[in-house]
Design a protein around this motif. Structure first.
Motif, PDB file in Angstrom:
ATOM      1  N   PRO A   1       0.805  -1.226   0.000  1.00  0.00           N
ATOM      2  CA  PRO A   1       0.000   0.000   0.000  1.00  0.00           C
ATOM      3  C   PRO A   1       0.838   1.276   0.000  1.00  0.00           C
ATOM      4  O   PRO A   1       0.425   2.299  -0.544  1.00  0.00           O
ATOM      5  N   LEU A   2       2.037   1.218   0.625  1.00  0.00           N
ATOM      6  CA  LEU A   2       2.913   2.393   0.658  1.00  0.00           C
ATOM      7  C   LEU A   2       3.519   2.668  -0.711  1.00  0.00           C
ATOM      8  O   LEU A   2       3.655   3.823  -1.126  1.00  0.00           O
ATOM      9  N   ILE A   3       3.868   1.587  -1.442  1.00  0.00           N
ATOM     10  CA  ILE A   3       4.367   1.775  -2.815  1.00  0.00           C
ATOM     11  C   ILE A   3       3.290   2.450  -3.657  1.00  0.00           C
ATOM     12  O   ILE A   3       3.557   3.382  -4.416  1.00  0.00           O
ATOM     13  N   ASP A   4       2.050   2.007  -3.495  1.00  0.00           N
ATOM     14  CA  ASP A   4       0.921   2.603  -4.219  1.00  0.00           C
ATOM     15  C   ASP A   4       0.783   4.086  -3.879  1.00  0.00           C
ATOM     16  O   ASP A   4       0.614   4.945  -4.756  1.00  0.00           O
ATOM     17  N   LYS A   5       0.904   4.394  -2.594  1.00  0.00           N
ATOM     18  CA  LYS A   5       0.763   5.780  -2.115  1.00  0.00           C
ATOM     19  C   LYS A   5       1.858   6.680  -2.703  1.00  0.00           C
ATOM     20  O   LYS A   5       1.588   7.756  -3.251  1.00  0.00           O
ATOM     21  N   TYR A   6       3.113   6.242  -2.618  1.00  0.00           N
ATOM     22  CA  TYR A   6       4.233   7.060  -3.104  1.00  0.00           C
ATOM     23  C   TYR A   6       4.288   7.101  -4.634  1.00  0.00           C
ATOM     24  O   TYR A   6       4.749   8.080  -5.219  1.00  0.00           O
TER      25      TYR A   6
ATOM     26  N   ASN B   1       7.314   9.590 -11.058  1.00  0.00           N
ATOM     27  CA  ASN B   1       7.341   9.400 -12.507  1.00  0.00           C
ATOM     28  C   ASN B   1       7.503   7.907 -12.814  1.00  0.00           C
ATOM     29  O   ASN B   1       8.560   7.331 -12.525  1.00  0.00           O
ATOM     30  N   PRO B   2       6.496   7.266 -13.400  1.00  0.00           N
ATOM     31  CA  PRO B   2       6.567   5.817 -13.649  1.00  0.00           C
ATOM     32  C   PRO B   2       7.617   5.411 -14.686  1.00  0.00           C
ATOM     33  O   PRO B   2       7.959   4.233 -14.783  1.00  0.00           O
ATOM     34  N   LYS B   3       8.107   6.378 -15.444  1.00  0.00           N
ATOM     35  CA  LYS B   3       9.114   6.065 -16.471  1.00  0.00           C
ATOM     36  C   LYS B   3      10.525   6.471 -16.024  1.00  0.00           C
ATOM     37  O   LYS B   3      11.458   6.455 -16.809  1.00  0.00           O
TER      38      LYS B   3
ATOM     39  N   ILE C   1      11.024   5.777  -7.716  1.00  0.00           N
ATOM     40  CA  ILE C   1      11.303   4.329  -7.648  1.00  0.00           C
ATOM     41  C   ILE C   1       9.979   3.565  -7.484  1.00  0.00           C
ATOM     42  O   ILE C   1       9.711   2.595  -8.188  1.00  0.00           O
ATOM     43  N   CYS C   2       9.152   4.023  -6.543  1.00  0.00           N
ATOM     44  CA  CYS C   2       7.854   3.361  -6.297  1.00  0.00           C
ATOM     45  C   CYS C   2       6.968   3.394  -7.543  1.00  0.00           C
ATOM     46  O   CYS C   2       6.333   2.394  -7.894  1.00  0.00           O
ATOM     47  N   ALA C   3       6.944   4.542  -8.224  1.00  0.00           N
ATOM     48  CA  ALA C   3       6.130   4.679  -9.442  1.00  0.00           C
ATOM     49  C   ALA C   3       6.619   3.726 -10.529  1.00  0.00           C
ATOM     50  O   ALA C   3       5.813   3.099 -11.232  1.00  0.00           O
TER      51      ALA C   3
END
Length: 340
Positions: free
Chosen positions: A187-192, A197-199, A244-246
């Motif tokens: 859930p924290l990865i989702d939040k951050y 930037n996912p790329k 990183i999370c994105a």
């Protein structure tokens, strides 16, 4: 006895949540979950501690569910319980209690496969906007499972793709642990991820044949990437956490979506229903809703309370089994691994 309505008590104890629900036909009257916080200290679920906590929680949770539903236990028509898959010690607590109570009340016992529960949760009244029509592709994504299932009828399911090693939820949680985030980290990865930037960073997607998945290599790739970057810059994680999370979330969603697209192409089925704890992930929900418009799919996403482990989903399967008079005898026992 009320002949118009069927009251089912459902018990779920497959992992680290002790849950009980009361259903009146397909309507949830009570859905109570006791979450075990103790595992946060260990960065993952400790099976022995989980089964002990279930023993402490099961009576108060069931008692609370019955009171919350506003019924008397004498009104119950059947008891549904999770037979498996899951942690053996945890399952045995739920199975033993269900058998004892069914014997005491002299009512039928209904064994339920946990994975069927995730897929049929959509048939709980109000669980999602509309119930999926058969046939549909059930996509179960959780901490312990990743599956694509061709669901022809309530109890006619064919697994057409599954993970050959780790589940997607574990990939989220282990990646989070690598980043120094507390458990459960998904859930924290989702939040951050929503702030990044996912790329920004690229992680390779595993090449797995057919509709199967693999996530062990992905976890290793994240670990090596972080080790290399922090060696060059000790503050790398803190300075780039959101990106990183994105990037992690983007890649994991791509892996899932590639297989769903392939499954749609192979089966011709354009109705998709997701279930399991990771289906609460906002990124997956958004991508699927976009795909619904883009590809003409019909996407069914359950309410949050029916995504993680809960007893209501066990109850709805129990209700359908009760209608078929598909009862279990008292010799039934838990099974850590099951095939529906």
């Amino acid at each position: 006895m009320d002949t118009q309505n069927i009251y089912i008590l459902a018990i779920e104890s497959s992992c680290d949540d002790t849950a009980a629900a009361i259903l009146k036909n397909d309507v949830v009257l009570a859905n109570v979950v006791a979450t075990q916080k103790i595992h946060e200290n260990y960065g993952g679920v400790v099976p022995e501690l989980a089964s002990r906590a279930h023993q402490q929680n099961i009576v108060p949770v069931i008692d609370q569910a019955i009171k919350k539903a506003g019924i008397n236990k004498s009104q119950l028509n059947g008891i549904a319980f999770t037979k498996g898959p899951g942690l053996m010690g945890s399952l045995l607590v739920g199975v033993s209690f269900a058998k004892s109570l069914a014997m005491a009340l002299q009512i039928p016992l209904l064994e339920v496969d946990h994975m069927q529960g995730h897929l049929l949760a959509h048939f709980i009244k109000g669980a999602s906007f509309t119930k999926p029509e058969f046939p549909f592709l059930g996509v179960t994504i959780s901490g312990g499972h990743t599956q694509i299932v061709n669901v022809a009828e309530h109890f006619k399911m064919d697994i057409i793709g599954q993970t050959i090693d780790d589940a997607i939820g574990e990939a989220f949680d282990k990646s989070a642990k690598t980043l120094g985030l507390p458990y459960p980290g998904g859930p924290l990865i989702d939040k951050y991820a929503q702030l990044g930037n996912p790329k920004a960073f690229t992680f390779s997607k595993p090449r797995v044949p057919d509709l199967n998945f693999s996530f062990s290599g992905f976890k290793t790739a994240v670990l090596y990437f972080v080790q290399k970057q922090t060696k060059d810059n000790p503050n790398f994680i803190q300075e780039n956490l959101h990106d990183i999370c994105a990037s992690i979330q983007y890649t994991l969603i791509e892996i899932i979506m590639d297989k769903i697209k392939k499954a749609v192409k192979q089966t011709g089925i354009k109705t998709i229903a997701i279930g399991g704890g990771v289906s609460a992930n906002s990124g997956i929900r958004n991508v699927l809703l976009s795909a619904e418009k883009k590809y003409g799919w019909q996407v069914h996403i359950p309410k949050f309370e029916y995504t993680t482990d809960n007893a209501a989903m066990i109850g709805i399967v129990g209700y359908f089994k009760y209608l078929k008079k598909d009862f279990s005898d008292l010799n039934v026992t838990a099974s850590a691994r099951t095939k529906f």
